[in-house]
Design an enzyme around this catalytic site. Sequence first.
Site, mmCIF file in Angstrom:
data_model
loop_
_atom_site.group_PDB
_atom_site.id
_atom_site.type_symbol
_atom_site.label_atom_id
_atom_site.label_comp_id
_atom_site.label_asym_id
_atom_site.label_seq_id
_atom_site.Cartn_x
_atom_site.Cartn_y
_atom_site.Cartn_z
ATOM 1 N N LYS A 121 -74.685 56.330 -58.545
ATOM 2 C CA LYS A 121 -74.609 55.963 -57.128
ATOM 3 C C LYS A 121 -73.226 56.358 -56.629
ATOM 4 O O LYS A 121 -72.497 55.588 -55.999
ATOM 5 C CB LYS A 121 -74.881 54.447 -56.999
ATOM 6 C CG LYS A 121 -75.052 53.927 -55.603
ATOM 7 C CD LYS A 121 -76.301 54.412 -54.904
ATOM 8 C CE LYS A 121 -76.277 53.964 -53.446
ATOM 9 N NZ LYS A 121 -77.204 54.723 -52.588
ATOM 10 N N ASP B 1 -80.941 56.150 -55.857
ATOM 11 C CA ASP B 1 -82.085 55.801 -55.005
ATOM 12 C C ASP B 1 -83.053 56.977 -54.897
ATOM 13 O O ASP B 1 -84.275 56.823 -54.945
ATOM 14 C CB ASP B 1 -81.634 55.331 -53.617
ATOM 15 C CG ASP B 1 -80.419 56.051 -53.092
ATOM 16 O OD1 ASP B 1 -79.532 56.367 -53.896
ATOM 17 O OD2 ASP B 1 -80.352 56.327 -51.889
ATOM 18 N N ASP C 21 -81.262 50.141 -66.346
ATOM 19 C CA ASP C 21 -82.168 49.005 -66.525
ATOM 20 C C ASP C 21 -83.321 49.116 -65.529
ATOM 21 O O ASP C 21 -84.499 49.022 -65.883
ATOM 22 C CB ASP C 21 -81.357 47.722 -66.249
ATOM 23 C CG ASP C 21 -82.013 46.504 -66.848
ATOM 24 O OD1 ASP C 21 -82.965 46.663 -67.626
ATOM 25 O OD2 ASP C 21 -81.566 45.391 -66.534
ATOM 26 N N TYR D 37 -72.755 45.131 -68.048
ATOM 27 C CA TYR D 37 -72.744 44.468 -69.368
ATOM 28 C C TYR D 37 -71.345 44.017 -69.772
ATOM 29 O O TYR D 37 -71.208 43.118 -70.578
ATOM 30 C CB TYR D 37 -73.309 45.398 -70.448
ATOM 31 C CG TYR D 37 -74.774 45.150 -70.762
ATOM 32 C CD1 TYR D 37 -75.545 44.277 -69.999
ATOM 33 C CD2 TYR D 37 -75.389 45.792 -71.822
ATOM 34 C CE1 TYR D 37 -76.880 44.073 -70.278
ATOM 35 C CE2 TYR D 37 -76.729 45.588 -72.107
ATOM 36 C CZ TYR D 37 -77.462 44.728 -71.333
ATOM 37 O OH TYR D 37 -78.780 44.533 -71.617
#
Length: 450
Positions: free
Chosen positions: A262, A316, A340, A195
């Site tokens: 991540k 993941d 998101d 963002y």
Amino acid sequence: MNLFNKLTPPEDGDKITFKAGEIRVPDRPIIPFIRGDGIGPDIWRAAQPVLDNAVKMSYSGRKKIIWFEIHAGLSALQLYGNEEVLPEDTLKAIREYFVALKGPLTTPVGGFDYVCLTCSAEQNGSNGRKPETCKKCGSKWVTPRFRSLNVGLRQKLDLYACVRPVRWFQGVPCPVKNPEKLDVVIFRENTEDVYSGIEFQQGTPAAEKVIHFLSQEMDKSIRPDSGIGIKPISVTGTKRLVRKAIQYALMHQKQSVTLVHKGNIMKFTEGAFRDWGYDLAKDEFRDRIVTEKELWDEYNGHMPTGKILIKDRIADQMFQQALLRPDEYDVIALPNLNGDYLSDACAAQVGGLGLAPGANMGDEIALFEATHGTAPKYTDQDKVNPSSVIISGALMLEYLGWNEAAYMVIRAIEKTIQEKKVTYDLERQMNGATLLKCSEFGKAIVNNMG
Ligand code: NAP
């Protein structure tokens, strides 16, 4: 003195206030609302009576929301002219009254100079001039392309946490066998990561300059024909989000907060998000939390009573966990992009975005919103499902501390769906359902209250 340029606040009602960080809600709070574009007016017409009725019935008329209409998107353009799609009045009203509810707003996807706020069609001008009317629907409400109003509202009001509770409503068709096992509240960082990401287009002098700089000054090699993206994640942005997630978990007696990242690949952004999240939990909530490591090192895997487990998962793996072991997760905190993806994936798991509520929160301001878009092809057809904005309204009632009314809304929606009285989106997935219009669905919910 009127604070506003083109708005007149209601004469009835009082302002919500804050004292020492605590919200104070009067019995007749003034709450600004934005109808929204496309299907926004339809869903608002169905939703408002549901919320008003729940409040009236829950408190025997002692409490009442005093709605105050403010504008963004098409209605702002119509009222303010001058290509004004997010007026200063709107921002002032939300700052002044602290809590607001909004419908969906058109967001141009890009590539064209102008967007029609009636049907969302995007187009270029002719000979550098703005089209008089929309080439697709003939509307005169065509305006130069603008950045996302939703992102604008979040950034200008510093609404740093996007909060999305996701759970299954009994009777809703969905793709998994045990949808009731997923019941999570997602806290997605709302101001940084992609963002506030900076991008440099492939082949431009700016991209070449960045590649050259990285190679010469930082000894980092990047393929010369690359586009470049920079994603910042800060201590400030991370800690205030994780603080809010833990406070929520404590207030709602949840069992765990999971930091999703991540960090195995992006150590100094995603990995740092995890580390700063743990630091915050230990620094500010030491006697209320246990980390997953401590759980095994010190408690032999048995969770001490009255404490919240703080754990982390790689992004993941989290998608797999949400499908296979959803009941092990309560509150989930993530940076912007992963948040998101995960919030939409979880919503799909329990039947789709149509029933997913959302809120954008800062330290004091809270802007509740439908999570779907403007679905322009259904504008003014009185057809779509108003549940997302109604459930967002219920979330708002809960935030005001009006839990009885919030509960009444949710129970009445569940009952209506269980009776198989639904709008087209659910009707097409159910056997033997009765198809209702948007407004009829709202009335059926009201009839199921009490
Ligand atoms: P969308 O408006 O969410 O609609 C996509 C599809 O989702 C619709 O065609 C419809 O599916 C279904 N849908 C959406 N809302 C529904 C509802 N209330 N009841 C039943 N079904 C519903 O997404 P979009 O077409 O990609 O976006 C349209 C505009 O909205 C764009 O300008 C976009 O940027 C903007 N947008 C705004 C927000 C926001 O304000 N928060 C969020 C997302 C998108 P079927 O066609 O299968 O019936």
